[in-house]
Design a protein around this motif. Sequence first.
Motif, PDB file in Angstrom:
ATOM      1  N   LEU A   1      -5.618   4.684  -7.125  1.00  0.00           N
ATOM      2  CA  LEU A   1      -6.251   5.286  -8.286  1.00  0.00           C
ATOM      3  C   LEU A   1      -7.329   6.288  -7.875  1.00  0.00           C
ATOM      4  O   LEU A   1      -7.483   7.341  -8.494  1.00  0.00           O
ATOM      5  CB  LEU A   1      -6.843   4.191  -9.172  1.00  0.00           C
ATOM      6  CG  LEU A   1      -7.318   4.563 -10.555  1.00  0.00           C
ATOM      7  CD1 LEU A   1      -6.210   5.244 -11.356  1.00  0.00           C
ATOM      8  CD2 LEU A   1      -7.808   3.326 -11.284  1.00  0.00           C
ATOM      9  N   ALA A   2      -8.043   5.998  -6.807  1.00  0.00           N
ATOM     10  CA  ALA A   2      -9.109   6.889  -6.339  1.00  0.00           C
ATOM     11  C   ALA A   2      -8.568   8.244  -5.899  1.00  0.00           C
ATOM     12  O   ALA A   2      -9.297   9.237  -5.934  1.00  0.00           O
ATOM     13  CB  ALA A   2      -9.874   6.232  -5.200  1.00  0.00           C
ATOM     14  N   GLN A   3      -7.306   8.296  -5.517  1.00  0.00           N
ATOM     15  CA  GLN A   3      -6.709   9.582  -5.137  1.00  0.00           C
ATOM     16  C   GLN A   3      -6.600  10.511  -6.339  1.00  0.00           C
ATOM     17  O   GLN A   3      -6.586  11.729  -6.184  1.00  0.00           O
ATOM     18  CB  GLN A   3      -5.328   9.363  -4.532  1.00  0.00           C
ATOM     19  CG  GLN A   3      -5.361   8.640  -3.210  1.00  0.00           C
ATOM     20  CD  GLN A   3      -3.967   8.349  -2.681  1.00  0.00           C
ATOM     21  OE1 GLN A   3      -2.977   8.897  -3.148  1.00  0.00           O
ATOM     22  NE2 GLN A   3      -3.894   7.481  -1.694  1.00  0.00           N
ATOM     23  N   VAL A   4      -6.523   9.924  -7.525  1.00  0.00           N
ATOM     24  CA  VAL A   4      -6.429  10.707  -8.753  1.00  0.00           C
ATOM     25  C   VAL A   4      -7.793  10.854  -9.408  1.00  0.00           C
ATOM     26  O   VAL A   4      -8.160  11.935  -9.863  1.00  0.00           O
ATOM     27  CB  VAL A   4      -5.441  10.041  -9.742  1.00  0.00           C
ATOM     28  CG1 VAL A   4      -5.370  10.797 -11.049  1.00  0.00           C
ATOM     29  CG2 VAL A   4      -4.074   9.897  -9.109  1.00  0.00           C
ATOM     30  N   SER A   5      -8.543   9.750  -9.452  1.00  0.00           N
ATOM     31  CA  SER A   5      -9.838   9.765 -10.132  1.00  0.00           C
ATOM     32  C   SER A   5     -10.751   8.694  -9.545  1.00  0.00           C
ATOM     33  O   SER A   5     -10.490   7.500  -9.714  1.00  0.00           O
ATOM     34  CB  SER A   5      -9.648   9.515 -11.633  1.00  0.00           C
ATOM     35  OG  SER A   5     -10.884   9.298 -12.269  1.00  0.00           O
ATOM     36  N   THR A   6     -11.801   9.132  -8.886  1.00  0.00           N
ATOM     37  CA  THR A   6     -12.753   8.164  -8.340  1.00  0.00           C
ATOM     38  C   THR A   6     -13.484   7.439  -9.466  1.00  0.00           C
ATOM     39  O   THR A   6     -13.825   6.270  -9.330  1.00  0.00           O
ATOM     40  CB  THR A   6     -13.776   8.834  -7.408  1.00  0.00           C
ATOM     41  OG1 THR A   6     -14.424   9.886  -8.111  1.00  0.00           O
ATOM     42  CG2 THR A   6     -13.109   9.365  -6.165  1.00  0.00           C
ATOM     43  N   ARG A   7     -13.689   8.108 -10.581  1.00  0.00           N
ATOM     44  CA  ARG A   7     -14.333   7.476 -11.732  1.00  0.00           C
ATOM     45  C   ARG A   7     -13.468   6.324 -12.256  1.00  0.00           C
ATOM     46  O   ARG A   7     -13.973   5.245 -12.551  1.00  0.00           O
ATOM     47  CB  ARG A   7     -14.577   8.495 -12.835  1.00  0.00           C
ATOM     48  CG  ARG A   7     -15.171   7.865 -14.101  1.00  0.00           C
ATOM     49  CD  ARG A   7     -15.356   8.872 -15.182  1.00  0.00           C
ATOM     50  NE  ARG A   7     -16.649   9.511 -14.964  1.00  0.00           N
ATOM     51  CZ  ARG A   7     -17.095  10.544 -15.619  1.00  0.00           C
ATOM     52  NH1 ARG A   7     -16.349  11.102 -16.538  1.00  0.00           N
ATOM     53  NH2 ARG A   7     -18.283  11.041 -15.371  1.00  0.00           N
TER      54      ARG A   7
END
Length: 75
Positions: free
Chosen positions: A27-33
Amino acid sequence: MSSVDKRYHVIISERAGEMLLQHARFLAQVSTRAADKLRMDVVEAAKSLQEFPERGSWLADPILPKGYKLFFKKY
């Protein structure tokens, strides 16, 4: 201690912890938030199990491992 004050000890298995970590990394690869929100939601859900440990225990599916299940929001 009254039944209202009773808290349970929540254990996250090694396998479940690794799976959650893999999901957060992906998920962090797309959005760290979104990955950080997932992390916070996992902590919040685990804390809620201290008071209501049978939450989600009704789910029975041959594909999922036996035991208690915990559901999260979609990301």
